[in-house]
Design an enzyme around this catalytic site. Structure first.
Site, PDB file in Angstrom:
ATOM      1  N   ASP A 149     -32.481   2.567   4.339  1.00 47.33           N
ATOM      2  CA  ASP A 149     -31.617   3.756   4.477  1.00 47.33           C
ATOM      3  C   ASP A 149     -30.741   3.889   3.228  1.00 47.33           C
ATOM      4  OD1 ASP A 149     -30.286   5.921   5.578  1.00 47.33           O
ATOM      5  OD2 ASP A 149     -28.838   4.677   6.629  1.00 47.33           O
ATOM      6  N   CYS A 185       0.816  -1.209   0.000  1.00 50.91           N
ATOM      7  CA  CYS A 185       0.000   0.000   0.000  1.00 50.91           C
ATOM      8  C   CYS A 185       0.854   1.265   0.000  1.00 50.91           C
ATOM      9  CB  CYS A 185      -0.971   0.003   1.175  1.00 50.91           C
ATOM     10  SG  CYS A 185      -0.201  -0.159   2.778  1.00 50.91           S
TER      11      CYS A 185
HETATM   12 MG   LIG Z   1     -27.171   3.313   6.991  1.00 50.43          MG
END
Ligand SMILES: [Mg+2]
Length: 304
Positions: free
Chosen positions: A201, A53
């Site tokens: 959501d 990384c």
């Molecule tokens: Mg959520």
DNA sequence: GCGACAG
DNA sequence: ATCTTGTCGC
């Protein structure tokens, strides 16, 4: 699709003495929108420096972040050990040593195609019986996910709460949220037997391919769903209507103390009915089943 | 330079 | 979403 594993194998392709960028990795995954997710997945690197990384920097050659007790200093040190110099916070000869030639199948492209295919099954007419209304939300700690499904038999009576802890294999990427959360939510749904309308959501058809999380969950489980988002993914708001490519896909509803929520049908619910049902459960900013699922998911994550 | 980017 | 390794377009 385990995007974490796929991503780490891409990172391993960057040779010593070279660097790549978050954006180049995102394009190798198949969508530049994943650039931030690349940073997040690198911050969760399970095997540094074997998954290198430290060889990933920002698109202008500056370093970007590095999660390590010694901080970004360690990133510079690992690059230097491979012959890569950093001066004034930027990689020296950045354009010469930039690696972008990834061997890849562009997995996000296949996932967009999956969305396009499943979208054909979305039904935007009312097709449900007046029963329970559910709300689902997921809270996270690293790659652990804590999902909660709240069932209400009427406004405002909680009937049942289903909880589950999962390991995720997909990061959050705008417009690909379903590939992160749908498996979790489908698993919770399988533990509930009766008919319900599910509040989610996230968006329903308020999505670049008209197939957001709520639609994805609805089609996969043959369940009526409505998407409720706290912020705007795309589109333009005219009065209380939201348009995407001049198609009416949902509503902006003023709720709570400030601003409001974005409501769009997911599956088996009409545009108008999606608004009506959300309004019935509106006491705070979010409709009650979602508000409670959010609170319970956070409690579940913090306590067990 | 600032805001946009469902969660 | 959490407490945090981005990029692009205006
Ligand atoms: Mg959520």
């Amino acid at each position: 699709m385990d995007l974490y594993s796929y991503f780490y194998s891409l990172v391993k392709q960057i040779p010593p003495g070279r660097v790549s960028t978050y954006g180049a990795l995102a394009r190798a995954l198949g969508d530049i929108r994943a650039s931030r997710a690349c940073g997040v997945m690198l911050s969760q690197n399970p095997d540094a420096p074997r998954i290198p990384c430290h060889r990933v920097v920002m698109s202008d050659g500056s370093l970007g972040g590095f999660t390590h007790p010694e901080g970004v200093k360690k990133k510079i040190e690992r690059l230097r050990a491979e012959g890569v110099s950093v001066e004034n916070g930027k990689v020296v000869d950045f354009h010469e040593i930039l690696f972008e030639d990834f061997h890849t199948d562009y997995p996000l492209k296949a996932l967009r195609e999956e969305q396009e295919k499943l979208k054909e099954r979305v039904k935007l007419e009312d097709d449900f019986s007046l029963g329970a209304v559910g709300g689902v939300d997921v809270s996270y700690s690293g790659r652990w996910a804590y999902g909660v499904l709240v069932i209400m038999s009427s406004p405002f009576e909680v009937d049942m709460v289903v909880r589950g802890k999962f390991r995720v294999d997909f990061p959050y990427i705008p417009t690909y949220l379903a590939f992160r959360e749908e498996p979790i939510i489908s698993s919770l749904l399988s533990r509930f037997d009766r008919e319900l309308i599910l509040l989610v959501d996230g968006n329903g058809i308020m999505h670049p391919r008209f197939f957001g999380l709520a639609s994805h969950i609805g089609v996969k489980n043959d369940v009526p769903t409505i998407g409720v988002a706290k912020s705007q993914l795309l589109g333009s708001v005219v009065e209380d209507k939201v348009f995407v490519n001049s198609r009416h896909v949902g509503y902006f509803v003023k709720s709570g103390r400030k601003r409001g929520i974005y409501v769009s049908p997911g599956h088996r619910v009409s545009l108008e009915t999606s608004l009506e049902i959300v309004r019935q459960y509106l006491k705070h900013k979010n409709p009650e089943p979602l508000r409670l699922a959010h609170i319970y998911a956070n409690e579940f994550r913090r306590s067990g």
